[in-house]
Structure formats: structure tokens, C-alpha cells
Motif scaffolding. Structure first.
Motif, PDB file in Angstrom:
ATOM      1  N   GLU A   1      24.451  52.048  24.968  1.00  0.00           N
ATOM      2  CA  GLU A   1      24.018  50.661  24.894  1.00  0.00           C
ATOM      3  C   GLU A   1      25.022  49.726  25.571  1.00  0.00           C
ATOM      4  N   ALA A   2      26.282  50.111  25.580  1.00  0.00           N
ATOM      5  CA  ALA A   2      27.301  49.222  26.123  1.00  0.00           C
ATOM      6  C   ALA A   2      27.295  49.217  27.652  1.00  0.00           C
ATOM      7  N   MET A   3      26.717  50.272  28.208  1.00  0.00           N
ATOM      8  CA  MET A   3      26.820  50.470  29.649  1.00  0.00           C
ATOM      9  C   MET A   3      26.338  49.274  30.469  1.00  0.00           C
ATOM     10  N   SER A   4      25.162  48.754  30.112  1.00  0.00           N
ATOM     11  CA  SER A   4      24.591  47.669  30.909  1.00  0.00           C
ATOM     12  C   SER A   4      25.518  46.448  30.913  1.00  0.00           C
ATOM     13  N   ALA A   5      26.050  46.134  29.727  1.00  0.00           N
ATOM     14  CA  ALA A   5      26.935  44.965  29.652  1.00  0.00           C
ATOM     15  C   ALA A   5      28.204  45.193  30.477  1.00  0.00           C
ATOM     16  N   ILE A   6      28.732  46.416  30.404  1.00  0.00           N
ATOM     17  CA  ILE A   6      29.976  46.704  31.141  1.00  0.00           C
ATOM     18  C   ILE A   6      29.743  46.580  32.646  1.00  0.00           C
ATOM     19  N   ILE A   7      28.649  47.170  33.088  1.00  0.00           N
ATOM     20  CA  ILE A   7      28.365  47.128  34.520  1.00  0.00           C
ATOM     21  C   ILE A   7      28.148  45.693  34.993  1.00  0.00           C
ATOM     22  N   ASP A   8      27.312  44.953  34.264  1.00  0.00           N
ATOM     23  CA  ASP A   8      27.058  43.559  34.655  1.00  0.00           C
ATOM     24  C   ASP A   8      28.338  42.747  34.693  1.00  0.00           C
ATOM     25  N   ALA A   9      29.149  42.928  33.644  1.00  0.00           N
ATOM     26  CA  ALA A   9      30.365  42.134  33.553  1.00  0.00           C
ATOM     27  C   ALA A   9      31.302  42.455  34.709  1.00  0.00           C
ATOM     28  N   ASN A  10      31.405  43.731  35.036  1.00  0.00           N
ATOM     29  CA  ASN A  10      32.324  44.105  36.107  1.00  0.00           C
ATOM     30  C   ASN A  10      31.816  43.707  37.482  1.00  0.00           C
ATOM     31  N   ILE A  11      30.500  43.781  37.673  1.00  0.00           N
ATOM     32  CA  ILE A  11      29.977  43.398  38.990  1.00  0.00           C
ATOM     33  C   ILE A  11      30.206  41.917  39.247  1.00  0.00           C
ATOM     34  N   THR A  12      30.020  41.083  38.234  1.00  0.00           N
ATOM     35  CA  THR A  12      30.245  39.652  38.469  1.00  0.00           C
ATOM     36  C   THR A  12      31.710  39.378  38.806  1.00  0.00           C
ATOM     37  N   THR A  13      32.614  40.034  38.080  1.00  0.00           N
ATOM     38  CA  THR A  13      34.031  39.837  38.408  1.00  0.00           C
ATOM     39  C   THR A  13      34.321  40.363  39.810  1.00  0.00           C
ATOM     40  N   PHE A  14      33.663  41.461  40.134  1.00  0.00           N
ATOM     41  CA  PHE A  14      33.832  42.066  41.449  1.00  0.00           C
ATOM     42  C   PHE A  14      33.415  41.090  42.560  1.00  0.00           C
ATOM     43  N   ILE A  15      32.330  40.368  42.317  1.00  0.00           N
ATOM     44  CA  ILE A  15      31.886  39.380  43.314  1.00  0.00           C
ATOM     45  C   ILE A  15      32.997  38.362  43.560  1.00  0.00           C
ATOM     46  N   ALA A  16      33.572  37.866  42.448  1.00  0.00           N
ATOM     47  CA  ALA A  16      34.643  36.871  42.596  1.00  0.00           C
ATOM     48  C   ALA A  16      35.835  37.472  43.351  1.00  0.00           C
ATOM     49  N   ALA A  17      36.170  38.727  43.016  1.00  0.00           N
ATOM     50  CA  ALA A  17      37.317  39.368  43.661  1.00  0.00           C
ATOM     51  C   ALA A  17      37.069  39.565  45.154  1.00  0.00           C
ATOM     52  N   LEU A  18      35.834  39.928  45.482  1.00  0.00           N
ATOM     53  CA  LEU A  18      35.481  40.159  46.883  1.00  0.00           C
ATOM     54  C   LEU A  18      35.597  38.872  47.696  1.00  0.00           C
ATOM     55  N   VAL A  19      35.103  37.799  47.091  1.00  0.00           N
ATOM     56  CA  VAL A  19      35.201  36.498  47.762  1.00  0.00           C
ATOM     57  C   VAL A  19      36.666  36.146  47.996  1.00  0.00           C
ATOM     58  N   MET A  20      37.497  36.393  46.966  1.00  0.00           N
ATOM     59  CA  MET A  20      38.924  36.103  47.103  1.00  0.00           C
ATOM     60  C   MET A  20      39.521  36.911  48.244  1.00  0.00           C
ATOM     61  N   PHE A  21      39.088  38.161  48.341  1.00  0.00           N
ATOM     62  CA  PHE A  21      39.685  39.018  49.351  1.00  0.00           C
ATOM     63  C   PHE A  21      39.324  38.558  50.758  1.00  0.00           C
ATOM     64  N   PHE A  22      38.055  38.201  50.960  1.00  0.00           N
ATOM     65  CA  PHE A  22      37.634  37.886  52.322  1.00  0.00           C
ATOM     66  C   PHE A  22      37.960  36.461  52.739  1.00  0.00           C
ATOM     67  N   LEU A  23      37.931  35.535  51.799  1.00  0.00           N
ATOM     68  CA  LEU A  23      38.181  34.147  52.186  1.00  0.00           C
ATOM     69  C   LEU A  23      39.631  33.750  51.953  1.00  0.00           C
ATOM     70  N   GLY A  24      40.256  34.428  51.037  1.00  0.00           N
ATOM     71  CA  GLY A  24      41.589  33.996  50.652  1.00  0.00           C
ATOM     72  C   GLY A  24      42.646  34.453  51.630  1.00  0.00           C
ATOM     73  N   SER A  25      43.822  33.853  51.486  1.00  0.00           N
ATOM     74  CA  SER A  25      44.948  34.339  52.270  1.00  0.00           C
ATOM     75  C   SER A  25      46.146  34.345  51.343  1.00  0.00           C
ATOM     76  N   GLY A  26      47.174  35.042  51.734  1.00  0.00           N
ATOM     77  CA  GLY A  26      48.412  35.044  50.968  1.00  0.00           C
ATOM     78  C   GLY A  26      48.214  35.442  49.517  1.00  0.00           C
ATOM     79  N   PRO A  27      48.624  34.558  48.602  1.00  0.00           N
ATOM     80  CA  PRO A  27      48.616  34.929  47.185  1.00  0.00           C
ATOM     81  C   PRO A  27      47.222  35.293  46.685  1.00  0.00           C
ATOM     82  N   VAL A  28      46.216  34.583  47.217  1.00  0.00           N
ATOM     83  CA  VAL A  28      44.857  34.825  46.739  1.00  0.00           C
ATOM     84  C   VAL A  28      44.443  36.253  47.075  1.00  0.00           C
ATOM     85  N   LYS A  29      44.771  36.670  48.265  1.00  0.00           N
ATOM     86  CA  LYS A  29      44.401  38.004  48.711  1.00  0.00           C
ATOM     87  C   LYS A  29      45.123  39.079  47.885  1.00  0.00           C
ATOM     88  N   GLY A  30      46.414  38.869  47.687  1.00  0.00           N
ATOM     89  CA  GLY A  30      47.195  39.826  46.906  1.00  0.00           C
ATOM     90  C   GLY A  30      46.630  40.016  45.519  1.00  0.00           C
TER      91      GLY A  30
END
Lengths: 554, 331
Positions: free
Chosen positions: A487-516
Motif C-alpha cells: 500500500e505504501a508503494m504508490s505514495a513513495i513513488i509519487d513523492a519521490n518523482i515529484t522531488t525528482f522533478i525539482a532536482a532535475l530542474v535544479m540540475f539543468f537550469l542551475g549552476s554552481g551551488p544549485v547544481k551541486g
């Protein structure tokens, strides 16, 4: 859910062990680094000194030896963001085109009439012809100088854009050629900067192109950005020009096709030179410090075959005339040609000390930057500050991890211990993967790991809370655990994918500290899903099989 | 019976929506206040966004900021700010200052001559001084950095909006994103209120807050969706209350673990990243609050389509896609 196939168990353990193995060298950072450095230095030199052999033996060769790359904020070093003035190249292209164009047009003098260069904006070449009615012929002649652009985007186009305006013939670089030229300029600049930075022999500099006309240079271990700047920023553009005249008026009009250049050691003296150089530093094959006939420091240089030929022909035709050696827009010296120099070697002397002559030789050998650079951003981080930051980060990570573990063990007992092991493995896996990828760990990156420790528990918490609920409903232990995970699986996956989206944006748009930060966060997301779902489940499954508990307090 | 630390009792029945107007009013007021504060007081932009130079000095003797200022006064550098940095982790003979010089007029970050002059002037008044870090950002780049920072926060928000919309319903997406905007606005407000340094690392912190806050929201939404299917005739508000109560233990647990980790970083991580960690810690609290009081309030007002004859089918389809097939078969 609790019966996990044996091969899956092995796979999970294997991944964990490999991760730990990859992370281990970082515990012995100094030794492993010395080991790696010694190997690469020995490879470069072809033999190993006793010290290098000792350093190499400091870490066994069969163990993994990849390390996390420490960022400048942790290690100390310099960071520069430079902008290359790519347009400068257009100008020099037009200047070098002028003699050729003049030759082609004057051969058809009886048709097009007298030819004269007239002032025009930078990067364009404007030529007035005597018989405007023969403009079509002039354009046709000029077109013979154009060559096809050798690039995919510019296929089918030539490098010159030639237009006529009244009695003026206007030549510029075509759009496709500009793109191709910019690209070449950037590649050449990168290469030259790389060579210059390599000359000082620092470890793992990062030299990358950013965007259309920028270069990011990060050199760990160098004293300051100013030092780095003086190393790469000096254009060291060496050219040899015929001398037209010499005077003291800084506002003198040199005339079309000529330039006014100040003298380096004679204050207030200006030379009028032909703008088109006879030979440039690009033709140099060697430069080394030496002494002139008076025992003063000098630089000896040698041209390649084509440069030597041009230099030889020029000196042969101009015996008795002065020629100017120009370095970075200053006349270093203007000796009189005593005899033809067919060997293509020569000497630059002037007022310099031994250090300067050595530095000049290095710069000449490395070649000139094709265009000037402006530095838009520069950062120096001292090594002590870096060490302080590492120490603080390490302490904080340990205390944070201990605090989190204490809290989850207090909350979930044995299952909390499982979660703690999973979280610890998670941190180790992050470090292992970063070592494998050669990713750079920065201070915000450490914060990212600490945050991952906090949130990695989240997946476990979601699972455990579900199991609690099932237990409260009065279900048996085994099924409760199974359902909890499911039962926990769906929540875990959803929660991680949303954070992943934010991290991906940071990686591609960010520079320096943001990228690190994005790098550790992204890796941490992946590893935390692995440890929470696979590793924790494996531990719980093994525990369940062994004890077969009738009752579980969670 | 084994000891278990439980911050939240097993069976809570808190009516979270009793004060829904009040809490939402507080949120709205806090947002408006944040916007007003930010507009009137402005943000204390670091050199990343404003251009200029910062120099971190370290010395073994106590620092007199006045002497430093006098030493630099004659150089005609314009806007110079000197602050002394205090930190628990410093030893007794470590004294740190942060010197900020406004952007000079040229496009270059700073001329090496200016920097040498500054360093020489400081050496003169304090021979022991060392320069632990020197950073300059030219005005040209700083403008671009602001732009990309805005884009990245915007792009992350849109990405998250799309994901929730695809995975849940549009009402959830709006609620979730509104909660995000709420968190970002409040965080920016706090930075303005306390005039904390706002630079690239702050943007990283903001993006993390986005990630954390939406993480929290999604976990609760996930349960809400499940309960909506389970309790088909229960009024929406009751289903929501039930959901929040069910997930409350998890919400608190995760918030506390994250807060423990971040607090360790705040206290022991050194002064260099303190602002960054502070922003994240604040974001954990705001994110927690906004999940319960902002995101779900909005979903409540927008209502969820509860035409069950149709709803069950679509929801079941989503469920099958979500946690049915792809993951349950894994080891």
C-alpha cells in the motif's frame, strides 16, 4: 511480499556491497589520491620516481580507487567564468582578406579601375572601385575568394557575404561562417586554456564551454583567481609587422590599413605599422627563454615551415628596413633587418627579467588565444576555509545521522534499527555512486546528503505507518507487513518523482551551488528508494522467517 | 510491552477543518504580508544577483570593523559593507569578517588592481589578516543568474503541476501548486524580513522546499484518493479529516527526522551554509502546514467530482496504473 527469491536477495546484497566498496576509498582520501596522482604522473613521464612508487604502494591496486571529486568550496581553488569576444575574429579575418582582395581586383584594374579600402564598421571590409559600372565584375572577382563553409548547418553556403552599394564593394562573413567561426574560436580558446593550465601542473582542472561564448574554468589547489587569470588571460598574441613610421604623437592618424602601436620600453613612442602581420604567433613551433648577445634575458623562437618561408621572404625583401615585434598590442622591439633570416628562428629581447622571459616563452609556446576574454565571474576559495567546511560538514552529518537514528529506533524499535541500517547504507551508496561517476561534492551537496538522510526515512515511515494500521485492524503479522509495503508503494513513488522533478530542474537550469545540490539530491532519491524498498524489506523478510513472530509491536 | 516513542497517538480524531476559514485567512494574510514586506524592504541580494565582490577575511586578533572601514574608505570603492561573522565553531583566535563591495561600473567582475589595493589596505591595518575567500560576479552575469533562478523555480512548479494533474485530478494539482506558491512566498518574505542573504544557494533551498512540500502533499493526496474510493458516501470534508488524521503520524515523523538532520547542519555545519540550511528548515515547517491547511482547503473548495458511477472506473484505472502492476511484483 515477504518471500523474496534467492537470486533477488543476492542481487540486493551485491548492489549494497558494491556500493560500500566504491565508497571505501573516500575514507582514505589522502592516500588514495596520492596513489592515483603517482600513477598518472608516472604514466605521463614514462617512469616512476621512488616517491611515486611509495605513494602508489600506499593503496592496494586491486581495490577500487575512484574518489569523490571535492568541489572548490571544499578543497580551495579558483573559479573563473570568461566570455570570449568571438567577434574579434571577424575583424582579423577581414584584415587578412584585404591584401588578397586587392590583388584579385588590381589584376582586373583595366575593368574595375582603382581600388581603395575605405573605413567601415568592424568585421566588414569596404572597398571603393574606380568604375562603379563594372561592379558586377568586381563582385564576381571577389566571389572567387569565397570558399564553401564546412559545417553541417552551413552546407551549400560560402564563407563570404559580398554585396555592392554604389561604388562600394562590401564584404562580410556569411551567417553560416560566423557560426562556424565562433565554434572554432571557442574550441581553440578551450584548447589553449587547457594547455596553459596544464603547464602549471595542477590537478583535475575543469575547463568547459558554457553557452555560446563562455568558458568556465575551475582549478583546484591554485592560490587565487587572479593568478589563474594572469596565466590564461594574457593573450600573448605575437605578430611581426612592417614598420611604416615612428613618432611621439599618440593621436597621429596612421592611415587606412595601418595601425598605431605604443612601444613597450620607450615611453611616449608610437610606431605606425602595417596592420596586416607578416607572421603571427600561430606559426611558432617553439619558444624558450635564453639570453641575447648582451647577456640580457630574451626569448628564442622558431617558426614552422610556412611561417619560416614567409619570414624568410619578407626579411630578404626588406634588408635595411625595421620590422616590429608586437606582443599584445605593444611593440616589444623594432630591430632593423640586417640580413635575410631563412632559418625561421629569431629572438625577442627587450627589458625583461628571467621570470618574465620564462613566462613569455610559456605563453608563446601555448599559443595565442584567438580572441580576447573578459572575466564575468571569479571566485577564490582558500584551502583552509575548504578544510573548515569539510570538518563542519562531516561533524554535522554524523550528529544529524545519530540524531535521526536515535529518533527512529525510539519510535519503531527493531524496525527502527532496520531503517537506520537502510539510511546508513543509503549515505554510503550516495558516496559510492558519486565516486563512480566522478561527481563533484560541494558544500550544498553535503547539505543535500543531510537532507536525504532526513527524507530517506520518509519511505520507511510510510511503510511502517501502514503496517501499524494493518496491525491495529487486528491482522496477523505477516500479512500486515506485506500489505504495508504494497500500500505504501504508490505514495513513495509519487513523492519521490515529484522531488525528482525539482532536482532535475535544479540540475539543468542551475549552476554552481544549485547544481551541486541537485546532484546529491538526485542520487539520494534513487538510493533511498532502493534502500527503503529493497534493503529494508530484505532485512524484515529475513527477520520474519527466522522468528515467525505471532505478535509485532510497532 | 516495548517502549515506543509516539508523538502522535494511535487514534487521532482532530477536526482539522473546524477553523478552515481562520487558518486559510492566516495563510492569506501571511502571504500578503510577505509580499508587502518583500516589496517595501526588498531582498538582501548577494553578489550572485547583484554583482560585486565579497571578501572573507580571517585573522587571529579581534577585529575592529571601524579600522577596516577606515582602511577601505580612501579607495573610492563606493558601496562597501563590512560585517563581522560570529560562529560557535570558531576558536578563540579566529575572527572572521565579510566585506562586500558593490559592483564597480565596468562589465568585468572586479579589476585585479582594485583587489590588490583592498588586500594591501587591509594588510596594513592588520598584518595577520588572510583572505579565506574572494568572490566577484560581474553585473552582466548576475542579471542572467536572477533570470535563470526565476525560470528554475517556475519550471519546477510547472513540472510538478503537470505531474500531479496527470496522476491525480486537476483540483489536486491546483491545491498542491497553490500550497507551493504559499511556501515560496512565505520563505521569500522571511528572507526579506530578517534581511538574510539571498543568493544562488537560497534558490537551491527554495527548490528543495518545493520538493519537500510537494512530497508531503502528494503522500496525503495519495491517501485521500484511496479513501475517496473506500468511503464513497462520506462527505468530502470528513474524508479529508480522516485522511489527515491517518497520515498525521507519518507527517510529524518525517518532519521531525528532517528537522533533526537540518538542525544538526544549522548548529554544526559552519556559518558558510547557515542561511541555506535555515531556509530549508523553515521550509519544512511551512511545507507541513501548507499541506494540511492550504492544499486541502483548496481541494475542499474546488470539490472533487464524486459522480461515482463514472468516478470509480477512472479511479480504478489510475490505481491499476499507479500502485497495482508495475511495483507490487518487485521483490
Amino acid at each position: 511480499m515477504l518471500d523474496i527469491a534467492p537470486w533477488k536477495r543476492i542481487l540486493i546484497l551485491l548492489v549494497t556491497l558494491i556500493g560500500i566498496g566504491l565508497a571505501v576509498p573516500n575514507l582514505f582520501y589522502g592516500r588514495v589520491e596520492a596513489h592515483n596522482d603517482a600513477i598518472s604522473a608516472a604514466e605521463k613521464a614514462g617512469f616512476a620516481t621512488p616517491e611515486q612508487k611509495a605513494a602508489e604502494a600506499g593503496w592496494p591496486g586491486f581495490l577500487p580507487s575512484t574518489l569523490i571529486n571535492l568541489g572548490l568550496d571544499l578543497r580551495g581553488g579558483a573559479h573563473l567564468l570568461g566570455e570570449v569576444h568571438v567577434q574579434e575574429v571577424y575583424k582579423s579575418r577581414m584584415n587578412s582578406l584585404w591584401p588578397e582582395l586587392r590583388r584579385v581586383l588590381s589584376e582586373a584594374r583595366d575593368q574595375v579601375g582603382a581600388v581603395r579600402r575605405v573605413p567601415s564598421p568592424e568585421g566588414t571590409l569596404a572597398v571603393e572601385i574606380g568604375n562603379p559600372d563594372q561592379m558586377a565584375r568586381a563582385v564576381e572577382l571577389a566571389r572567387t575568394l569565397a570558399v564553401p563553409v564546412a559545417s553541417i548547418s552551413g552546407a551549400g553556403q560560402t564563407d563570404l557575404a559580398i554585396t555592392a552599394e554604389g561604388n562600394r564593394l562590401i564584404v562580410t562573413l556569411s551567417e553560416a561562417e560566423r557560426v562556424a567561426t565562433d565554434d572554432r574560436t571557442m574550441q581553440q580558446s578551450l584548447e589553449i586554456i587547457r594547455r596553459r593550465v596544464d603547464e602549471v601542473g595542477t590537478r583535475e582542472p575543469t575547463i568547459v564551454r558554457q553557452g555560446k561564448d563562455r568558458i568556465l574554468i575551475q582549478v583546484p589547489g591554485i592560490g587565487s583567481a587572479a593568478e589563474l587569470k594572469s596565466l590564461i588571460g594574457t593573450t600573448a598574441k605575437l605578430t611581426f609587422h612592417p614598420v611604416v613610421g615612428r613618432g611621439t604623437d599618440p593621436n597621429a592618424r596612421p592611415g587606412i590599413g595601418n595601425i598605431l602601436v605604443p612601444s613597450l620600453d620607450e615611453k611616449g613612442v608610437f610606431y605606425t605599422l602595417e596592420e596586416t602581420a607578416v607572421v603571427t604567433g600561430e606559426d611558432l613551433t617553439d619558444a624558450r627563454p635564453s639570453f641575447d648577445q648582451n647577456g640580457q634575458p630574451a626569448v628564442e623562437f622558431r617558426f614552422g615551415p610556412s611561417g619560416a618561408k614567409r619570414f624568410g621572404a619578407f626579411t630578404a625583401a626588406n634588408v635595411g628596413q625595421p620590422f616590429a615585434i608586437v606582443l599584445d598590442n605593444q611593440v616589444i622591439s623594432a630591430p632593423v633587418i640586417r640580413e635575410a633570416i631563412p632559418t625561421g628562428s629569431g629572438q625577442i629581447s627587450g627589458s625583461m627579467n628571467i621570470d618574465q622571459s620564462t613566462q613569455l616563452a610559456v605563453l608563446l609556446r601555448a599559443g595565442a588565444l584567438p580572441a580576447q576574454m573578459t572575466f564575468l565571474e571569479e571566485r577564490t576559495i582558500g584551502p583552509e576555509l575548504g578544510q573548515d567546511s569539510i570538518d563542519a560538514g562531516r561533524l554535522a552529518a554524523i550528529i544529524g545521522t545519530v540524531g535521526v537514528i536515535a529518533y527512529i529506533v525510539a519510535s519503531y524499535g527493531l524496525f527502527g534499527v532496520f531503517a537506520s541500517i537502510a539510511v546508513s547504507v543509503n549515505v554510503i551508496l550516495i558516496l559510492g555512486i558519486m565516486s563512480l561517476m566522478g561527481a563533484t561534492l560541494t558544500l550544498p551537496g553535503i547539505a543535500g546528503i543531510v537532507l536525504t538522510v532526513g527524507t530517506a526515512v520518509d519511505a520507511n515511515v510510510i511503510i511502517y505507518e501502514r503496517i501499524r494500521e494493518e496491525l491495529r485492524k487486528g491482522r496477523r503479522v505477516g500479512p500486515s507487513i506485506s500489505t504495508g509495503f504494497q500500500e505504501a508503494m504508490s505514495a513513495i513513488i509519487d513523492a519521490n518523482i515529484t522531488t525528482f522533478i525539482a532536482a532535475l530542474v535544479m540540475f539543468f537550469l542551475g549552476s554552481g551551488p544549485v547544481k551541486g545540490f541537485a546532484v546529491t539530491l538526485t542520487i539520494g532519491l534513487v538510493t533511498s528508494v532502493f534502500t527503503a524498498i529493497f534493503l529494508t524489506r530484505l532485512m524484515i523478510a529475513v527477520w520474519y522467517e527466522r522468528t515467525r513472530p505471532k505478535q509485532l509491536i510497532l | 510491552m516495548a517502549f515506543r516513542l509516539k508523538l502522535v497517538p494511535d487514534d487521532t480524531r482532530i477536526n482539522f477543518f473546524r477553523w478552515q476559514w481562520l487558518t486559510f485567512g492566516i495563510s492569506a494574510a501571511a502571504m500578503i504580508a510577505s509580499i508587502i514586506i518583500t516589496l517595501t524592504m526588498g531582498l538582501n541580494f548577494g553578489i550572485d544577483f547583484k554583482g560585486g565582490t565579497t571578501i572573507r577575511t580571517e585573522t587571529t586578533t579581534p577585529v575592529d570593523v571601524g579600522t577596516y572601514r577606515q582602511a577601505l574608505d580612501g579607495l573610492g570603492l563606493g558601496d562597501v559593507a563590512i560585517t563581522e561573522v560570529f560562529d560557535a565553531s570558531f576558536g578563540a583566535n579566529k575572527h572572521v569578517t565579510q566585506i562586500r563591495i558593490g559592483p564597480q561600473t565596468n562589465a568585468q567582475a572586479v579589476t585585479p588592481e582594485e583587489l590588490t589595493e583592498v588586500e594591501a589596505a587591509l594588510k596594513k591595518v592588520d598584518p595577520n589578516v588572510t583572505f579565506a575567500a574572494v568572490e566577484s560576479v560581474g553585473p552582466k552575469v548576475s542579471g542572467e543568474l536572477i533570470k535563470t533562478a526565476f525560470y528554475s523555480v517556475g519550471a519546477a512548479t510547472i513540472g510538478i503541476l503537470l505531474y500531479i494533474w496527470l496522476r491525480f485530478e486537476w483540483q489536486f494539482a491546483i491545491g498542491g501548486v497553490f500550497a507551493l506558491v504559499h511556501d515560496v512566498v512565505l520563505t521569500v518574505g522571511i528572507f526579506s524580513l530578517f534581511q538574510l542573504k539571498f543568493d544562488l544557494t537560497t534558490i537551491a533551498a527554495l527548490l528543495t522546499i518545493l520538493g519537500y512540500s510537494i512530497n508531503d502533499t502528494v503522500v496525503v493526496f495519495d491517501r485521500l484518493r484511496e479513501n475517496l474510493m473506500k468511503f464513497k458516501s462520506m462527505p468530502l470534508i470528513d474524508v479529508m479529516n480522516l485522511t489527515v488524521n491517518e497520515t498525521l503520524s507519518r507527517t510529524i515523523m518525517t518532519a521531525v527526522t528532517t528537522a533533526i538532520a537540518l538542525t544538526a547542519m544549522l548548529v554544526f555545519g559552519g556559518d558558510v551554509i547557515r542561511g541555506f540550511v535555515f531556509a530549508m528548515l523553515w521550509g519544512v515547517f511551512v511545507g507541513c502546514y501548507s499541506t494540511i491547511y492550504v492544499a486541502k482547503n483548496i481541494v475542499l473548495w474546488l470539490g472533487v467530482k464524486r459522480d461515482w458511477s463514472k468516478k470509480v472506473r477512472t479511479d480504478a484505472a489510475t490505481e491499476a496504473e499507479g500502485h497495482g502492476t508495475p511495483f507490487s511484483d518487485m521483490p
